[in-house]
Design a protein around this motif. Structure first.
Motif, PDB file in Angstrom:
ATOM      1  N   THR A  14      98.072   7.702  54.312  1.00  0.00           N
ATOM      2  CA  THR A  14      99.173   8.403  54.971  1.00  0.00           C
ATOM      3  C   THR A  14      98.960   8.469  56.472  1.00  0.00           C
ATOM      4  N   SER A  62      97.852  11.457  42.047  1.00  0.00           N
ATOM      5  CA  SER A  62      96.492  11.956  42.159  1.00  0.00           C
ATOM      6  C   SER A  62      96.498  13.484  42.075  1.00  0.00           C
ATOM      7  N   HIS A  83     103.385  10.286  48.579  1.00  0.00           N
ATOM      8  CA  HIS A  83     102.136   9.762  49.159  1.00  0.00           C
ATOM      9  C   HIS A  83     100.942   9.906  48.221  1.00  0.00           C
ATOM     10  N   ILE A  84     101.039  10.816  47.267  1.00  0.00           N
ATOM     11  CA  ILE A  84      99.869  10.999  46.406  1.00  0.00           C
ATOM     12  C   ILE A  84      99.977  10.130  45.150  1.00  0.00           C
ATOM     13  N   HIS A 111     100.556  18.169  54.265  1.00  0.00           N
ATOM     14  CA  HIS A 111      99.832  17.018  54.800  1.00  0.00           C
ATOM     15  C   HIS A 111     100.455  15.724  54.295  1.00  0.00           C
ATOM     16  N   MET A 112     100.976  15.805  53.075  1.00  0.00           N
ATOM     17  CA  MET A 112     101.587  14.617  52.480  1.00  0.00           C
ATOM     18  C   MET A 112     102.814  15.023  51.695  1.00  0.00           C
ATOM     19  N   THR A 132      94.135  15.512  42.205  1.00  0.00           N
ATOM     20  CA  THR A 132      93.237  16.122  43.193  1.00  0.00           C
ATOM     21  C   THR A 132      93.933  16.353  44.528  1.00  0.00           C
ATOM     22  N   ALA A 133      95.088  15.721  44.730  1.00  0.00           N
ATOM     23  CA  ALA A 133      95.747  15.814  46.035  1.00  0.00           C
ATOM     24  C   ALA A 133      96.945  16.757  46.011  1.00  0.00           C
ATOM     25  N   TYR A 176      97.558  19.072  48.975  1.00  0.00           N
ATOM     26  CA  TYR A 176      98.014  18.569  50.270  1.00  0.00           C
ATOM     27  C   TYR A 176      99.537  18.497  50.356  1.00  0.00           C
ATOM     28  N   CYS A 192      93.323  10.368  46.864  1.00  0.00           N
ATOM     29  CA  CYS A 192      94.252  11.412  47.288  1.00  0.00           C
ATOM     30  C   CYS A 192      95.344  10.885  48.213  1.00  0.00           C
ATOM     31  N   GLY A 193      95.022   9.874  49.010  1.00  0.00           N
ATOM     32  CA  GLY A 193      96.070   9.275  49.844  1.00  0.00           C
ATOM     33  C   GLY A 193      96.100   9.748  51.286  1.00  0.00           C
ATOM     34  N   ASN A 194      95.226  10.659  51.666  1.00  0.00           N
ATOM     35  CA  ASN A 194      95.219  11.092  53.066  1.00  0.00           C
ATOM     36  C   ASN A 194      94.985   9.924  54.021  1.00  0.00           C
TER      37      ASN A 194
END
Ligand SMILES: Cc1cc2nc3c(=O)[nH]c(=O)nc-3n(C[C@H](O)[C@H](O)[C@H](O)COP(=O)(O)OP(=O)(O)OC[C@H]3O[C@@H](n4cnc5c(N)ncnc54)[C@H](O)[C@@H]3O)c2cc1C
Ligand code: SF4
Ligand code: SF4
Lengths: 534, 449
Positions: free
Chosen positions: A465, B40, B56-57, B51-52, B42-43, B46, A460-462
């Motif tokens: 980031t 992604s 970023h994903i 959040h992003m 799943t992201a 966000y 997901c990249g959290n």
């Protein structure tokens, strides 16, 4: 890109809007800052102590009130809603304004303290004057620009530390870690040195006077620790002074390697260090701004290792310049010292090449270059140095340019001033020689790693980031590979923000610490064996 | 040189491409309609929550594809001619393949509700859906209330997203308790409570009857089947599951069921054509798995497997022990092995449930009534170590052993509160046992000796 940018900026909708409480809190904090600003413009406050207290209280209460309103009404959990919509935390208008203001403050602080009201040999004026009562109460001396800075720094770590603890109140690692940085800042960096200053000239120190010493700082972070005037100060102050000098050396060569071996460099960078402390608390809102590209990583390695080479040479040169040549006067002479430094570096280099060549792989080139430069320079010192000269430069020039370029411009002006633009750990990542040395050890001789939880990553990249050090954590996690990176300061945020519980900071066995898997856990066992064997 | 063409740049297609590149020098082309680069899925949530940013994903930097010689084509495959081995892209361009991998993923289900195609009614699957959501629900003034239909993982994510912008959400869930087709009762209950804590208007056992339009063909309200109640709203989120995205294959001669039918080697009925990820349907389910498994990990594992086959090492798809994870608002969920909801529960399955009295933390462990063999575990609010549970499942440990060594499996961050003592005490009380917990052992966890 899409329409949230526009709509959110114009109408200020949740999660960007400030509540009424938050607006009032901001106002209160601004009021506290305004007092300082007015003082800087020489507005004369009657009752300095009172106004200083009002100002510092307003700043702290404003910050704490703001965060209380932001977090206390929400369920415990990750609080990153709207981070990339808010202009302050996404390099928007307010981000730039904050960056410019901070940078300006640092330039004045380092280079024009007289504008803050510093008066040498008279009563301070301006803001510095405002801080006189507090300084006198603590150390007995009038304030300096560094006292003002130290006080504000401490207030920032404490107030934003409380904010951080609220924000992560579901996460005990973060809470304890933040208590720790708050404690070390308040006690070790702020109060103890001030109290120690009271001892100067007293009989405890045999009438000598100690240099200002933040005990938790070690070389090369306090690159000036072994300069002549400080050594004199230590040696003039009886047993205590001598003990402190020894402590300074022991921290570098014994305490730090042991702790880094056991816990990774996080024990220092995100639990103790003041620079790290500010980054983790006041800088928390900017962690997502660090550059994660492979290119940035390349630049990072060149820059930070150059700083290590620079600081080693500079320190060697400084010590070299005040040592004598006569063995009968003092056992440590110019040439024994150079041989000692050269010998130590050679030992480390050889040991790494023999025992850790595999892990070192790609970095071997950098290591070899750095080693080579230092050794050549040492030889150069020996043959080309005259009195007060090291090599072709004066050692003083070398020291001054280090302290100007690295000590002031890099760590202060860019490192902190640019929080809202490059993220909160620019200095720690690109500039700090201490971080580089601890990192080197963390990579090669440490039990610390971030374990990746089998095949659970959803890319997901959290984690990437929110890594303040610009580590592309996901790149490892999605391969099922542990994260063993020299720059990781162990802040634990990647683990906290991961929505799938993939990352765990832990100290474990050295064996199998760096594992890379092409096929991840959860697939056919035969396939995993086939592909992952090396 | 052999031409490998992959349709779909999701996790399945991209995993296949990466592994084929690792194993070979073949020409690899990925054709996909949704975005230029892999992201992604799943992201997605966000990005809406701030959040992003979308960039970023994307798990790989943009230079990655060129460097690894993976060619990217943006376009929609409208048909496949399996005789001449040609794809037609956007109905015009043609592309030849030697081997073809279909990895086209899913699309949101629509069950023929009246009004399901109105403006303001949408699913949440693609990047386009995300952009649409920004138009339909940019803030709480434009979207004064949202109704979400379907209580699964995507539904609760959508609810969380909208709540981050303070948009009032009504959540219609057909089941009597959230996701209880999958989760055992106690866990499902806890999530119900948590949903309400987040000020989401949760309506259990409630179905959508129809969606009403205003004069501009935009959604105005919905009607609830059970009560006939009319709820005014500006957005209807349809999140009642997904199904394979395979309409474009209808006339291709490739065997289709609900998805693209594949054998255990992920081969379709036509030579040199494979299907992986969400869109693939096994002829027969593997173990307790479903024939279509629309999860991230399956896509990745099938990609890893099919790459072997394509590169000359014909390989069966044999997934290991089942695992999965999700996050319900603030509560993380992980599962290893099999624990079934009331509906699917096996008659040999005993479920031990423990829930903390105040924290939102609970676990359910399933074991065999007769043999005491450990079958699986669900954990909420406690992270567990995948490696350890995978090993225990392989070693066929029994429930007592799991309880005794539970500390080894804990994956929570350092200094977190430990619950093993309480869990085991309750286990002992429930089943009249006297299991003692062992201290966490680095040696056992990392298998040193
Ligand atoms: C909001 C959301 C959250 C999720 N969260 C989770 C989670 O937490 N955990 C988990 O395990 N799973 C989760 N999933 C499911 C998971 O994302 C999917 O299982 C996975 O992405 C499927 O990957 P895939 O590669 O099979 O297909 P996809 O990712 O759907 O990729 C297929 C691609 O092919 C393209 N395509 C389709 N047809 C054509 C055509 N004819 N021509 C050209 N291109 C075409 C599509 O546009 C798409 O880009 C989530 C899904 C969603 C929507
Ligand atoms: S990798 Fe994780 S723990 Fe290390 S610095 Fe980055 S966010 Fe912090
Ligand atoms: S945050 Fe967790 S799930 Fe997301 S990419 Fe990082 S490790 Fe993977």
């Amino acid at each position: 890109m899409s329409n949230y940018d526009r709509s959110m900026a114009l109408t200020g909708q949740p999660p960007v809007t400030l509540s009424r409480n938050q607006k009032l809190a901001t106002l209160l904090g601004m009021f506290g800052l305004a007092i300082l600003l007015l003082a800087a413009f020489n507005v004369n406050f009657p009752g300095k102590a009172t106004w200083l207290s009002i100002s510092l209280m307003a700043i702290s209460v404003g910050t704490i009130w703001f965060s209380w309103d932001a977090y206390s009404k929400k369920e415990p959990g990750i609080k990153n809603d709207g981070v990339w919509f808010k202009s302050i935390s996404s390099k928007g208008f307010w981000g730039w304004i904050a960056g410019i203001a901070l940078t300006g403050f640092y330039i004045i602080l380092y280079f024009y303290p007289e504008y803050l009201g510093l008066v040498s040999g008279g009563d301070n004026k301006g803001v510095i004057g405002l801080f006189d009562p507090l300084s006198k109460a603590l150390s007995g001396n009038p304030a300096s620009q560094w006292f003002v800075y130290g006080t504000l720094y401490t207030v920032a770590i404490l107030a934003f530390g409380i904010k951080f603890i609220w924000k992560y109140r579901h996460n005990r690692y973060e809470k304890i870690r933040t208590f720790s940085v708050m404690f070390f800042q308040l006690g070790f960096a702020f109060l103890i040195p001030e109290f120690m200053a009271r001892l100067n000239g007293s009989s405890v120190l045999n009438g000598g006077s100690l240099p200002y010493y933040d005990l938790k700082n070690m070389w090369p972070l306090n690159y000036y620790n072994f300069e002549g005037y400080r050594i004199k100060g230590f040696l003039s102050s009886g047993d205590i002074g001598f003990a402190m000098l020894i402590f300074g050396i022991v921290t570098i060569f014994v305490i730090s390697p042991i702790l880094t071996y056991r816990f990774g460099k996080r024990w220092y960078c995100s639990w103790v260090c003041g620079c790290g402390g500010l980054a983790e608390t006041a800088g928390d809102s900017f962690r997502q701004l660090s550059d994660k590209s492979v290119k940035a990583w390349k630049i990072e390695r060149w820059v930070v290792h150059s700083v290590v080479v620079f600081v080693t040479l500079m320190t060697t040169a400084v010590i070299y310049s005040y040592l004598g040549t006569d063995t009968s006067k003092y056992w440590l002479t110019k040439s024994t010292f150079l041989l000692g430094v050269g010998g130590l570096l050679t030992t480390i280099f050889v040991l790494v090449m023999v025992f850790k060549r595999e892990q070192f792989q790609k970095d071997a080139k950098y290591g070899a270059i750095g080693y080579f430069v230092i050794i050549m320079a040492l030889i150069g010192f020996h043959y080309f140095s005259g009195e007060g000269n090291v090599f072709l430069f004066k050692s003083e020039t070398l020291r001054k340019s280090y302290s100007f370029l690295i000590g002031s411009i890099f760590s202060g002006v860019i490192g902190t001033g640019f929080y809202p633009i490059f993220g909160n750990r620019v200095w720690c990542r690109f500039g700090c020689p201490m971080a580089a040395i601890l990192g080197f050890q963390q990579r090669l001789f440490s039990r610390f790693r971030i374990t990746t939880n089998g095949g659970q990553c959803i890319s997901c990249g959290n984690c990437s980031t929110y890594c303040e050090m610009g580590i592309d954590v996901r790149a490892y996690a999605q391969k099922g590979e542990n994260i063993v990176r020299s720059s990781c300061v162990g802040c634990g945020i990647c683990s906290a923000v991961c929505p799938r519980g993939v990352l765990k900071l832990e100290n474990g066995p050295l064996k199998g610490r760096i594992d890379s898997n092409q096929v991840l856990l959860g697939n056919d066992v035969d396939l995993m064996n086939l592909v992952n064997q090396k | 040189m052999e031409n490998i063409v992959i349709i779909g740049n999701g996790i399945a297609g991209v995993s296949a491409a990466r592994h084929i590149r690792k194993l070979s020098d073949k020409r690899i082309i990925i054709v996909s309609a949704e975005t230029d680069y892999f992201f992604s899925r799943t992201a997605l949530m966000y990005v809406y929550m701030g959040h992003m940013k979308f960039e970023h994903i994307q798990p790989y930097e943009n230079w990655f594809w060129k460097k690894n010689r993976i060619e990217l084509v943006r376009g929609f495959v409208s048909g496949i001619d399996t005789k001449t081995k040609k794809l037609s892209i956007d109905g015009s361009r043609a592309l030849h393949y030697d081997k073809l991998i279909i990895a086209t993923g899913s699309k949101p289900n629509k069950f023929g509700w009246p009004g399901q195609d109105l403006h303001g009614v949408q699913g949440l699957y693609s990047k386009q859906d995300l952009d649409l959501l920004e138009t339909n629900a940019p803030n709480k003034d434009v979207c004064k209330r949202a109704v979400i239909v379907g209580g699964g993982l995507i539904g609760i994510e959508l609810a969380e997203m909208l709540r981050s912008r303070d948009i009032p959400v009504t959540f219609l869930v057909r089941e009597s308790s959230f996701w209880n087709g999958v989760l055992p009762e106690g866990e499902s209950q806890m999530i119900n409570e948590h949903i309400k804590e987040h000020h989401i208007d949760l309506r259990l056992g409630t179905n959508l009857k129809e969606i009403i339009a205003d004069e501009n063909g935009r959604v105005k309200s919905i009607i609830i089947q059970e009560t006939g109640e009319e709820l005014p709203c500006d957005l209807v989120g349809l999140t009642a599951g997904v199904s394979p995205n395979i309409d474009f294959l209808k006339d291709s001669g490739i065997e289709l069921g609900r998805g693209v039918k594949v054998n255990r080697f992920l081969e379709t009925n036509i030579k040199d054509i494979y299907a992986i990820g969400d869109c693939a349907e096994q002829h027969e389910a593997i173990g307790n798995r479903r024939p279509i498994e629309a999860v991230w990990y399956t896509g990745r594992m099938m990609g890893e497997t099919v790459a072997q086959t394509i590169c000359g090492n014909r390989m069966e798809y044999r997934p290991g022990h089942w695992f999965n994870s999700a996050k319900f608002l603030d509560i993380e969920y992980q599962t290893y092995g099999w624990v079934f909801g009331a509906r699917g529960k096996k008659d040999y399955e005993v479920q031990f449930h423990w829930r903390h009295e105040s924290d939102k933390v609970c676990i359910t462990m399933a074991f065999d009534k007769e043999t005491n063999k450990f079958l699986g575990i669900n954990t909420f609010g406690i992270r567990m170590r995948h490696e350890v549970f995978d090993r225990w499942l392989t070693e066929e440990r029994d429930a007592d052993y799991i309880m005794e060594h539970l500390a080894d499996a804990n994956f929570d961050p350092e200094f977190y509160k430990q619950y093993e003592g309480e869990i085991v005490a309750q286990y002992n009380a429930n089943y009249g046992k006297s299991v003692k917990t062992k201290k966490k052992s680095i040696k056992r966890i990392f298998q040193l000796n």
